[in-house]
Design a protein around this motif. Sequence first.
Motif: not given
Length: 290
Positions: A75-83, A100-105
């Motif tokens: 969850g925090f990794l996703a937020v960091a990557l978005i930033g 980011v979220f589609t790639t991680l999903f």
Amino acid sequence: MDLMGYLVEPLSYDFMLRALLTTLVSSIVCAVLSCWLVLIGWSLMGDAVSHAVLPGVVLAYVVGAPFALGAIVFGFLAVALIGVVRDTSRVKEDAAIGIVFTTLFALGLVLISVTPSQTDLNHIIFGNLLGVSWSDVSQVLILGAITLGVLLLKRRDFTLYAFDPTHAHAIGLNPKLLGAALLGLLALTSVVALQAVGVVLVVAMLIIPGATAYLLTDSFGKMLVIAPVISVVCGVVGLYCSYYLDTASGGMVVLAQGGAFALAYLFSPRQGVIGRRVADATRRRSLVDA
């Protein structure tokens, strides 16, 4: 069979008791958090985090770690990557969130496909409300209690952060820390709701109750009461409908919430499309009669 019989019959099965308890806890926790997500405008962020935790949950399963740990990390990794993507490129935030979220999903889906397991990990995606075990219920209760406790304990700080981060900073609060705390709670809540509806529908439980309450009141304090009440009622209705109609339980819970939002959208006295017209017509008639 009378009404009492219809209400009691499903509860004679152990799996329905577990499902009902999981639904109630998930509904309350998601609904309370959804009030802040709607107020801040984090609907897309809720979507991103709820989907991005999938690879973390799968990896946690592989190494035998708690699901919550994997969910928080990703969850925090996703937020960091978005930033990072937003701040170091021309890509705007909404596009960065989508990337980011589609790639991680997708990474989570790949991990599920290659992870040997005696259990069907696809339940993480689509939910398996009627198949939760008592150990799953215990995890939901613990994580739900932690999340709800922090939200209620820090509700004033979170509310001030949602309305005016600048003022929050001026009185000594740390807006970045409060935002990070909300994102951490979002990751925990995603794990709670995973047991009920799966990754795909988690975002609905995180957004719909708050949005529905937002149409029904102008008071944030009342939102924190209305949202979980609506969510719990919809959860119980959806679960019972899934039992008697033999349909997907998680899908029925979310469908009931969507129906509640539709009713509020149409008939809310102040914000409803039809409700406003009725109120305007009533006022015009009263003015004419006067």
